[in-house]
Motif scaffolding. Structure first.
Motif: not given
Length: 714
Positions: A287-299, A268-280
């Motif tokens: 809350f969404a979870v990201a790594d140090d670069t700001g890329a979303l993680k599957p958590h 599901y990480l292929v979906l736009p970040d905004e869409l993932l955050k909005m679904s959550m």
């Protein structure tokens, strides 16, 4: 006099999170006001609120209100007594009204003469009696977006009330509200400690309620959410994506928040970040979870409402729900991309924007018409073609399945779909940016194309609203015209765009076509409305009110750009600091005063005041041969010298130089008023002198009469 603590807790079924904070604040304010009205002293005020309870605690509340002696005016003495000093009916009735004899009435001097006066002692009310009488009506007066009735109860409240705990000192208060009777009992967590317990005071309540798994302080719950969310993420080597709105919401969704770490499939990480955050956010308030670069993680981090002995079961429940939602989102995303945005534009014709302004298809066509003219007006002609394309497509994502499901993603999904269709990046980003700014703290569109389309969209909505009678009032603004206006002004101001408001409004009126029946009236009304919003913006930026009033004249803001207006303000401020502006303004005020008086007597026509006169289409013509005094002849020559080249200076925004030029008029104007009678008896001479005044007024490129001149008038 002894003082006691007042404790009030209202327990109910789960109240919507957004209702709790305002209700608690209103409850505290209303109780304080009620006590003040009854002259009952009190000390510190504390409040608390959770989804199942909200309350107010006041310390050091007096047992009884203070006595008050009230002085009440009666009838005039001349009416109350006859010539021999005997009381008449007005005096007797006034005394009877307060249970007094006429002899007990006093006499006082007032601006309207001597009157009778009754001094009445209002005894303070017992606090217990006052509270038991007033608290039910205070609770009934709380405002909620939605209320309900339940069972046979006739009282409306946001949710069914289950208990009332009210103490004055250690004594329970006795009253009823919404089917519940007050006492000294409260309840703990709905699942972990639902039993009643006795309350003896606020300090004891805080200890006992914590034991029963309830955190009553919303700030503490906020800390628990943040710290707990950070901790569970840190243990996994990832970071919590902190959303202030989501943090505040979760603080009022549970009485004992417990952040957990859950996961979803990487596909599901292929979906736009905004869409993932909005679904959550929309479906699980997590809350969404990201790594140090700001890329979303599957958590993701959901917030449970209790400490569970089996967290895996709770986590699996959250994961199951999110998995279904993300599967739906992926389906919508893939389905939407099977149809190009440009092919969806015709569907907008079936989607109403406003009954009198037509469909979203009509709006898109108007924006397309506006794009080129607005781009040229604001000095961005180089992006006109991209702006025109973005204007055509900017509303097309409104008919996609994804935006129908997640309306907050309008514009965002349009950008993704435009890029997938092969549209230029400038066009795609403008589709998203044209909604900016939506809120007061939002940024303005960063790209040039986005700025043009955002201006077109807001101009069309604003001007269209005025054209069909949707002007905002004090309480109604259904199409957000205030917000649209502020957005236009912010874009022009923050990007220093050289667009004239009047020209852009006229372009928007032209694009509306036959919808507008009175073009001049609509343009005038829109500019005057913008004037008020611009004043507020400049005042909030720290400019002095008199300078803002001098610049924010409809004639000026219609014809000059935002950078010009700001440069003019700076020049006026420098003139204030150098001490020359007040004297110049006073001189022009004298000119304005005599012209205004002459206009009222209809001796002078077409005079609209300082600032507006500068743009007059009818230049004043002075019969120089009629003038008699050397002073007025000198003033005429000086005026002609100032007139020569003034407009060229202003066109270059050389306002400091233009003010310096106007200063040469100050001494001749003052001499004219000190030694020459403008309103001469000879009509030809009077008209010549008034024409000279009008000629001077037409040089005033600001409204000088608004500028503070107290320093020179005194």
């Amino acid at each position: 006099m002894q003082r006691h603590e007042l404790f009030l807790e209202v327990g109910a079924e789960e109240v919507p999170a957004s209702y709790i904070g305002p209700a608690v604040e209103q409850l505290a304010n209303d109780i304080k006001q009620s006590l003040q009205d009854a002259r009952i002293a009190f000390g510190e005020v504390n409040t608390f609120g959770t989804p199942r309870r909200f309350g107010v605690v006041l310390s050091d509340v007096a047992e009884i209100g203070e006595d008050e002696t009230q002085e009440i005016e009666g009838p005039p003495v001349r009416i109350a007594f006859d010539d021999e000093g005997n009381p008449k009916v007005p005096a007797q009735k006034f005394a009877e009204r307060f249970g007094l004899s006429v002899d007990q009435l006093e006499r006082i001097d007032t601006p309207k003469g001597e009157k009778l006066c009754a001094r009445v002692l209002n005894k303070g009310v017992q606090t217990t009696t006052h509270l038991e009488t007033q608290l039910p009506s205070i609770l009934a007066g709380l405002s909620f977006p939605k209320t309900m009735r339940w069972g046979t109860e006739k009282t409306r409240f946001t949710r069914p009330v289950h208990w009332l705990c009210a103490l004055f000192g250690e004594t329970p208060l006795s009253f009823s509200f919404a089917g519940a009777t007050s006492g000294n009992k409260s309840r703990g967590h709905r699942f972990l400690a639902p039993e009643e317990f006795e309350v003896k005071g606020y300090a004891q309540f805080q200890e006992e309620i914590r034991k029963r798994h309830v955190i009553i302080d919303p700030q503490e719950r906020t800390r628990m959410i943040l710290e707990g969310g950070r901790d569970v993420c840190s243990a996994k080597g990832v970071s919590l994506v902190e959303d202030p709105e989501l943090i505040d919401l979760n603080a009022y969704l549970s009485e004992y928040p417990k952040p957990l770490l859950a996961h979803f499939e990487e596909k599901y990480l292929v979906l736009p970040d905004e869409l993932l955050k909005m679904s959550m956010k929309k479906h699980l308030k997590c809350f969404a979870v990201a790594d140090d670069t700001g890329a979303l993680k599957p958590h993701f981090v959901p917030v449970a409402g209790l400490n569970s002995t089996n967290e895996e079961v709770v986590i699996n429940g959250f994961q199951r729900v999110l998995r279904a939602r993300l599967a739906d989102a992926q389906h919508f995303f893939e389905k939407d991309q099977k149809q190009r945005l440009e092919d969806r534009v015709e569907t907008l014709d079936r989607m109403t924007f406003q009954s009198k302004l037509g469909s979203y298809g009509d709006k898109a066509r108007r924006l397309e018409l506006l794009a080129s003219t607005v781009a040229e007006e604001v000095g961005l002609a180089d992006v006109a073609e991209h702006a025109k394309r973005a204007a055509t497509l900017c509303k097309a994502d409104l008919v996609t399945d994804m935006v129908i499901e997640f309306t907050d993603l309008q514009g965002v999904m349009g950008r993704y779909y435009a890029l997938a269709d092969g549209e230029p990046e400038a066009v795609a980003w403008a589709i998203e940016e044209h909604y900016l700014p939506q809120q007061q703290d939002d940024p303005v569109p960063p790209s040039k194309t986005g700025q043009v389309v955002a201006l077109c969209d807001r101009l069309d909505t604003l001007v269209g609203g005025f054209a069909v009678g949707l002007r905002p009032s004090g309480s109604t603004d259904p199409y957000g015209l205030r917000r649209q206006t502020i957005g236009i002004l912010r874009i022009l101001k923050e990007h220093e765009l050289p667009g004239r408001l009047g020209a852009m409004v006229e372009h928007a009126v032209d694009a509306l076509g036959e919808i507008v029946t009175e073009k001049d009236v609509v343009v005038r009304d829109v500019i005057e409305y913008m004037q008020g919003r611009l004043k507020q913006m400049l005042l909030s930026d720290g400019w002095e009110r008199d300078l803002v009033d001098a610049v924010c004249v409809p004639a000026l803001i219609r014809r000059w750009s935002m950078p010009q207006l700001l440069t003019l303000l700076s020049s006026l401020q420098e003139a204030v600091q150098s001490g020359v502006l007040a004297g110049l303004a006073y001189s022009f005020k004298r000119v304005n005063n005599i012209l205004t008086a002459a206009a009222k007597k209809k001796i002078v026509s077409d005079y609209e005041g300082l600032g507006a006169a500068f743009f007059s289409d009818a230049p004043a013509a002075v019969e120089a041969s009629v003038l008699q005094e050397e002073i007025e002849k000198t003033l005429l020559e000086t005026t002609k010298q100032v007139q020569d080249g003034l407009h060229d200076q202003l066109a270059k925004s050389d306002f400091a130089g233009a003010l310096k030029k106007l200063l040469t008029l100050q001494q001749p104007i003052d001499a004219m008023f000190d030694h020459v009678m403008v309103m001469a008896e000879d009509e030809a001479l009077r008209d010549a002198r008034l024409a000279l005044m009008k000629m001077i007024a037409q040089l005033a490129f600001v409204d000088f009469k608004s500028i503070n001149t107290e320093s020179v008038e005194s």
